[in-house]
Scaffold this motif. Structure first.
Motif, PDB file in Angstrom:
ATOM      1  N   ARG A 263      28.692  56.034  70.542  1.00  0.00           N
ATOM      2  CA  ARG A 263      27.408  56.710  70.321  1.00  0.00           C
ATOM      3  C   ARG A 263      26.453  55.808  69.557  1.00  0.00           C
ATOM      4  N   ILE A 264      26.953  55.133  68.545  1.00  0.00           N
ATOM      5  CA  ILE A 264      26.114  54.222  67.754  1.00  0.00           C
ATOM      6  C   ILE A 264      25.599  53.095  68.633  1.00  0.00           C
ATOM      7  N   VAL A 265      26.486  52.500  69.400  1.00  0.00           N
ATOM      8  CA  VAL A 265      26.086  51.398  70.274  1.00  0.00           C
ATOM      9  C   VAL A 265      25.053  51.870  71.293  1.00  0.00           C
ATOM     10  N   ARG A 266      25.259  53.048  71.877  1.00  0.00           N
ATOM     11  CA  ARG A 266      24.309  53.582  72.866  1.00  0.00           C
ATOM     12  C   ARG A 266      22.915  53.757  72.263  1.00  0.00           C
ATOM     13  N   VAL A 267      22.848  54.296  71.071  1.00  0.00           N
ATOM     14  CA  VAL A 267      21.553  54.493  70.415  1.00  0.00           C
ATOM     15  C   VAL A 267      20.888  53.150  70.130  1.00  0.00           C
ATOM     16  N   LEU A 268      21.678  52.187  69.688  1.00  0.00           N
ATOM     17  CA  LEU A 268      21.115  50.880  69.366  1.00  0.00           C
ATOM     18  C   LEU A 268      20.649  50.131  70.606  1.00  0.00           C
ATOM     19  N   GLU A 269      21.208  50.436  71.755  1.00  0.00           N
ATOM     20  CA  GLU A 269      20.818  49.752  72.979  1.00  0.00           C
ATOM     21  C   GLU A 269      19.654  50.424  73.697  1.00  0.00           C
ATOM     22  N   GLU A 270      19.217  51.593  73.209  1.00  0.00           N
ATOM     23  CA  GLU A 270      18.080  52.263  73.838  1.00  0.00           C
ATOM     24  C   GLU A 270      16.856  51.381  73.748  1.00  0.00           C
ATOM     25  N   PRO A 271      16.043  51.377  74.809  1.00  0.00           N
ATOM     26  CA  PRO A 271      14.839  50.540  74.780  1.00  0.00           C
ATOM     27  C   PRO A 271      13.874  51.005  73.686  1.00  0.00           C
ATOM     28  N   LEU A 272      13.162  50.048  73.143  1.00  0.00           N
ATOM     29  CA  LEU A 272      12.154  50.358  72.138  1.00  0.00           C
ATOM     30  C   LEU A 272      10.976  51.037  72.803  1.00  0.00           C
ATOM     31  N   PRO A 273      10.331  51.975  72.114  1.00  0.00           N
ATOM     32  CA  PRO A 273       9.123  52.575  72.682  1.00  0.00           C
ATOM     33  C   PRO A 273       8.006  51.531  72.734  1.00  0.00           C
ATOM     34  N   PRO A 274       7.096  51.665  73.687  1.00  0.00           N
ATOM     35  CA  PRO A 274       5.995  50.700  73.739  1.00  0.00           C
ATOM     36  C   PRO A 274       5.188  50.739  72.453  1.00  0.00           C
TER      37      PRO A 274
END
Length: 84
Positions: A68-79
């Motif tokens: 879960r931590i890794v998934r959140v950290l890999e989410e794309p940054l908002p523009p």
């Protein structure tokens, strides 16, 4: 010289920690990190996160929690500024 966006640099930084980079990807990332303080900061933060997840005190985390931590950290940054 080929320039890359901060978004592409973040992708390359993540990949470099998983499998390493070679050739042009390694070169363009090094050039980008040389001129972008935001991505240098992000690179240091990735290192800290990696250390924290591998330290003995994180050993109590379940595999599901780590994922879960890794998934959140890999989410794309908002523009936005600096996330080009």
């Amino acid at each position: 010289m080929i320039r890359i966006t901060c978004r592409r640099a973040a992708e390359l930084l993540s990949r470099s920690r998983d499998e390493g980079l070679e050739g042009m990807n390694r070169l363009v990332l090094a050039v980008h990190l040389g001129i972008c303080s935001n991505c240098r900061t992000y690179s240091r933060q990735l290192g800290w996160i990696e250390e924290a997840l591998n330290c003995p005190s994180a050993a109590g985390l379940s595999e599901a929690a780590r994922l879960r931590i890794v998934r959140v950290l890999e989410e794309p940054l908002p523009p936005g500024p600096g996330n080009e």
